[in-house]
Write an enzyme that holds these catalytic residues in place. Structure first.
Site, PDB file in Angstrom:
ATOM      1  N   SER A 114      59.335  68.213  54.072  1.00 26.50           N
ATOM      2  CA  SER A 114      58.027  68.332  54.697  1.00 26.50           C
ATOM      3  C   SER A 114      56.990  68.643  53.635  1.00 26.50           C
ATOM      4  CB  SER A 114      58.046  69.451  55.739  1.00 26.50           C
ATOM      5  OG  SER A 114      57.987  70.696  55.082  1.00 26.50           O
ATOM      6  N   LYS A 115      55.764  68.804  54.099  1.00 16.64           N
ATOM      7  CA  LYS A 115      54.633  69.128  53.217  1.00 16.64           C
ATOM      8  C   LYS A 115      54.943  70.292  52.270  1.00 16.64           C
ATOM      9  CE  LYS A 115      51.027  66.576  53.569  1.00 16.64           C
ATOM     10  NZ  LYS A 115      51.056  65.789  52.353  1.00 16.64           N
ATOM     11  N   ARG A 116      55.744  71.236  52.783  1.00 14.13           N
ATOM     12  CA  ARG A 116      56.067  72.405  51.966  1.00 14.13           C
ATOM     13  C   ARG A 116      56.696  72.032  50.630  1.00 14.13           C
ATOM     14  NH1 ARG A 116      60.345  74.877  54.034  1.00 14.13           N
ATOM     15  NH2 ARG A 116      60.488  73.275  55.629  1.00 14.13           N
TER      16      ARG A 116
END
Ligand code: GLU
Length: 490
Positions: free
Chosen positions: A246-248
């Site tokens: 994900s974006k993380r």
């Protein structure tokens, strides 16, 4: 369409940009198609009109184009095929394999609640399966708009998956799933099966989040009396912390990798190895090598780990071996952005940028690193690496050495690496010092850094005027004891 031809598709839903997971599915399909001399097709699954956008479609097409994954036929848009899906759903109703269901949202919700109270998992009861013509007519008169549900018969559904092997599911676990919503919009299952059939898809290669959808689709193929494609469900991609990517974990869309300065060839190579291996320990592979080696049996069941450090390393390898003119072309926008060049200025700088890139290509990981690491090719250093100042600017003779070198280099003709080197070594000999005692301070003086490409090539690219000026300026600064120090990004 030849009967034996391999035809695969990438079928993104344009509700977001092209992310790494989607790109990986596209890469696998592309490699498989090319390996078998088949066709790589594109289908835009835009049945969700509210969530799909033309800008997303364009971003996906741009992402694929950037990666170099060219598709072989015009993309198929599901939004233009609603009448076909409706006709196919009606065909199954006709055949007795599907039925109109008039249950309202509230009725279904009640069923769901009751199941919950009994502690059971919810499955649609099939209440509308056996409605009489009169009951249907009554509902129609009430103004209820039916959905069309597939009638799942008892039994076992089996299929073979190239990654997961034999898959078997008891149909009792499936409920009578919806094919067509009451507003006439098809569900994913109906559209995907109708399209894969009509597009002549021979192999469905997609993320394994769709593995659990496959039994329903197999039932549909059987109900229509169509041959099934072969299936290969590829593993999820996880971040280094083993959580879903994900974006993380940094950038997730292909466009972001482009703007960070990754080369498409490196990204494709890296992505191809997310869940696939050529069966040996090769990592850097050309597209042709990947095509040759690609095989569904090389896809692993285990999740793939996305490690951006590895992508960076791989990108560095690609940069260092890239065609220089092409590399300069790709790097140019990054220089322009950093130094605020307009188009005309960028064009003027292009030949110089090619020389700079040629010198720095072993020292960067991303295109965006070029103007940072090579800033001194464009502006005088405004600070000198602190560590270097302590090491190379301490000898009391340094200012004089730098001035002498400047004077010698000023007479150097032509100002080329070989001549520059001879000049510097001759001077060192005359001064009775080691060449290194001139090389280190003069590198620091001219670039502000202790490391970098070969000094003589670097001087030649910078040109006589710049080198001589910077040597004299540094000599003055050292003499006055006022050398500005800088912490430099490496
Ligand atoms: N549109 C689906 C998705 O983006 C793909 C479905 C499929 O490949 O069958 O996940």
């Amino acid at each position: 369409m030849k009967a034996s031809e391999v035809r695969v598709r990438f079928a993104p839903s344009p509700t977001g940009y092209l992310h790494i997971g989607g790109a990986r599915t596209a890469v696998f399909n592309y490699l498989f198609a090319r390996k078998h001399g088949g066709k790589f097709l594109l289908r835009i699954e835009d049945t969700d009109l509210a969530r799909s956008g033309q800008d997303m479609v364009q971003a996906i097409l741009d992402g694929l184009t950037w990666l170099g994954l060219s598709w072989d036929e015009p993309p198929v848009y599901q939004s233009s095929r609603f009448p076909i899906y409706r006709a196919r759903a009606a065909e199954l109703v006709e055949k007795g394999r599907a039925y109109r269901c008039y249950c309202t949202r509230e009725e279904l919700e009640r069923e769901r609640q009751e199941a919950r109270q009994r502690g059971e998992g919810y499955r649609y009861s099939g209440r509308c399966r056996h409605l009489t013509a009169e009951q249907r007519a009554a509902y129609e008169r009430e103004g209820r708009k039916p959905v069309i549900r597939f009638a799942v018969e008892p039994g076992v559904t089996r299929f073979y998956d190239h990654v997961h092997g034999e898959v078997e599911i008891n149909n009792a676990q499936l409920d009578d799933f919806v094919l067509l919503r009451s507003d006439g919009v098809p569900t994913y299952h109906l559209a995907v099966v109708v399209d894969d059939h009509e597009m002549g898809i021979t192999h469905v290669i997609r993320g394994d989040d769709h593995l659990s959808n496959t039994p329903k689709q197999v039932l549909l193929y059987e109900a229509f009396g169509w041959p099934k494609p072969e299936f290969a469900h590829v593993p999820l991609i996880l971040g280094p912390d083993r959580k879903r990517l994900s974006k993380r974990h940094g950038a997730t869309s292909v466009g972001e990798y482009a703007s960070k300065g990754y080369l498409p060839e490196a990204v494709v190579n890296f992505i191809a190895l997310l869940g696939w291996s050529p069966g040996d320990d090769r990592e850097i592979m050309t597209l042709d090598e990947m095509i040759q080696a690609f095989d569904l049996s090389g896809i692993s069941k285990a999740s793939a780990i996305f490690d951006e450090a590895k992508l960076e390393w791989m990108n560095g390898v690609y940069i260092s071996s890239y065609d220089l003119a092409k590399l300069a072309e790709k790097a140019l926008p990054f220089f322009a952005r950093e130094f605020g060049w307009d188009e005309e200025e960028a064009k003027r700088q292009r030949p110089y940028v090619e020389k700079v890139v040629g010198l720095l290509k072993f020292r960067v990981k991303k295109l965006g690193d070029f103007p940072v690491v090579g800033r001194y090719f464009f502006t005088d250093p405004d600070g000198f690496e602190a560590e270097g100042v302590r090491k190379h600017f301490v000898d009391a003779d340094v200012p004089q050495w730098l001035e002498l070198l400047a004077a010698e280099l000023e007479r150097c003709e032509p100002f080329e690496a070989g001549v520059i080197e001879r000049t510097l070594r001759d001077l060192a000999q005359r001064l009775g010092i080691k060449a290194a005692q001139l090389i280190h301070p003069s590198r620091l003086a001219v670039t502000g850094r202790t490391g970098g490409p070969g000094l003589f090539e670097l001087f030649a690219v910078l040109g006589k005027g710049v080198v001589v000026r910077r040597l004299r300026r540094a000599a003055e600064l050292v003499r006055s004891g006022a050398v500005p120090e800088a912490e430099l990004a490496q």
